[in-house]
Design a protein around this motif. Structure first.
Motif, PDB file in Angstrom:
ATOM      1  N   GLY A 235       0.797  -1.220   0.000  1.00  0.00           N
ATOM      2  CA  GLY A 235       0.000   0.000   0.000  1.00  0.00           C
ATOM      3  C   GLY A 235       0.827   1.268   0.000  1.00  0.00           C
TER       4      GLY A 235
ATOM      5  N   LEU B 187      -9.781  -1.763  -6.719  1.00  0.00           N
ATOM      6  CA  LEU B 187     -10.281  -1.129  -5.505  1.00  0.00           C
ATOM      7  C   LEU B 187     -11.724  -1.567  -5.303  1.00  0.00           C
ATOM      8  CD1 LEU B 187      -9.549   1.014  -3.301  1.00  0.00           C
ATOM      9  CD2 LEU B 187     -10.766   2.657  -4.746  1.00  0.00           C
TER      10      LEU B 187
ATOM     11  N   LEU C 215      -7.853  -1.979  -1.321  1.00  0.00           N
ATOM     12  CA  LEU C 215      -6.974  -2.199  -2.467  1.00  0.00           C
ATOM     13  C   LEU C 215      -6.540  -3.658  -2.516  1.00  0.00           C
ATOM     14  CD1 LEU C 215      -5.474  -0.493  -4.675  1.00  0.00           C
ATOM     15  CD2 LEU C 215      -3.537  -0.485  -3.111  1.00  0.00           C
TER      16      LEU C 215
ATOM     17  N   THR D 139      -5.735   6.589  -3.346  1.00  0.00           N
ATOM     18  CA  THR D 139      -6.453   5.915  -4.419  1.00  0.00           C
ATOM     19  C   THR D 139      -6.210   6.564  -5.769  1.00  0.00           C
ATOM     20  OG1 THR D 139      -8.157   5.253  -2.855  1.00  0.00           O
ATOM     21  CG2 THR D 139      -8.738   5.166  -5.180  1.00  0.00           C
TER      22      THR D 139
ATOM     23  N   VAL E   1      -3.259   5.433  -7.889  1.00  0.00           N
ATOM     24  CA  VAL E   1      -3.351   4.153  -8.584  1.00  0.00           C
ATOM     25  C   VAL E   1      -4.304   4.223  -9.774  1.00  0.00           C
ATOM     26  CG1 VAL E   1      -3.856   1.692  -8.324  1.00  0.00           C
ATOM     27  CG2 VAL E   1      -2.912   2.972  -6.391  1.00  0.00           C
TER      28      VAL E   1
END
Length: 188
Positions: free
Chosen positions: A10, A85, A103, A152, A155
Motif C-alpha cells: 500500500g 479497488l 486495495l 487511491t 493508482v
C-alpha cells in the motif's frame, strides 16, 4: 535504519534523483507485497500504447482511464497483474485478494461477471518490479527511494504524466520541495 512497517503493501516508492537504474527513473511504484523474502510492486506512471481491449478484451470495459496496459516493471513483462479497488470492503468478490484495505489484486482468470458492481477501480499492469530479500531496504537506505503513503487517485487517476510531482508535492516539510526540482539539476 528504516522504521518498522514503513515498507509495506500500500505504500509508494518514489524514485529519487540518486536512483541510477533507468528502468525506474522518475517512477512511482505501488508496493503490493513486502515480506522476509523481498518485495513486489508495480510502476504506476508508465502507460503503454497497448489498449487493454487488444489483449484482455473482456476486461476493457472495467479498467480505469486510460484504458491501456501499464508497464508494471521490468520483471515478467509477458504476464499481467490487475490492481483493483473494492466499492465496499464487506463485499469481497471471488478472485479478489486484499493487499491494503480496499486495495487488492484480481485474478484475471476470474469470469468478469463475478466482479460486476464490486469494483470501484481496476488497472492492469504488464510485468512488475521485484526486489530480493534486503535489496529494497538497501536501496531506500542509500537514498534511491522516498517511501510515502499512497492514495487511491495515485493508482487509478487518469493522467499519470505528472504523478511523480503530484505525489511529492503533497508530502510534508522539505520533501515537498523536490516536486519542483528540474529534470537535470546541472542545467539549473
Amino acid at each position: 535504519m528504516i522504521p518498522e512497517g514503513e515498507l509495506r503493501a500500500g505504500k509508494l516508492l518514489v524514485a529519487t534523483p540518486a536512483l541510477a537504474d533507468p528502468n525506474f527513473a522518475d517512477t512511482v511504484v505501488l508496493l503490493l507485497d513486502v515480506d522476509d523474502d523481498g518485495a513486489l510492486g508495480v510502476i504506476l506512471n508508465r502507460p503503454s500504447p497497448v489498449a487493454v481491449a487488444e489483449v484482455l478484451g473482456q476486461w476493457s470495459a472495467r479498467v480505469a482511464e486510460p484504458e491501456v496496459l501499464f508497464r508494471g516493471g521490468p520483471v515478467g513483462t509477458d504476464a499481467a497483474l490487475a490492481v483493483a479497488l473494492l466499492r465496499d470492503p464487506t463485499d469481497v468478490p471471488v478472485g479478489f485478494r486484499a493487499v491494503d484495505g480496499r486495495l487488492g489484486l484480481v485474478d484475471l482468470d476470474t469470469p468478469t461477471e463475478l466482479l460486476d458492481g464490486s469494483l470501484e477501480g481496476l488497472r492492469i499492469f504488464a510485468g512488475y518490479a521485484g526486489w530480493a530479500a534486503g535489496q529494497l531496504e538497501a536501496e531506500v537506505e542509500e537514498g534511491s527511494w522516498y517511501v510515502v503513503p499512497g492514495e487511491t487517485v495515485d493508482v487509478f487517476g487518469g493522467d499519470t504524466s505528472r504523478l511523480w510531482r503530484r505525489v511529492m508535492r503533497r508530502q510534508p516539510g522539505q520533501l515537498a520541495w523536490h516536486s519542483t526540482r528540474p529534470a537535470d539539476p546541472d542545467l539549473n
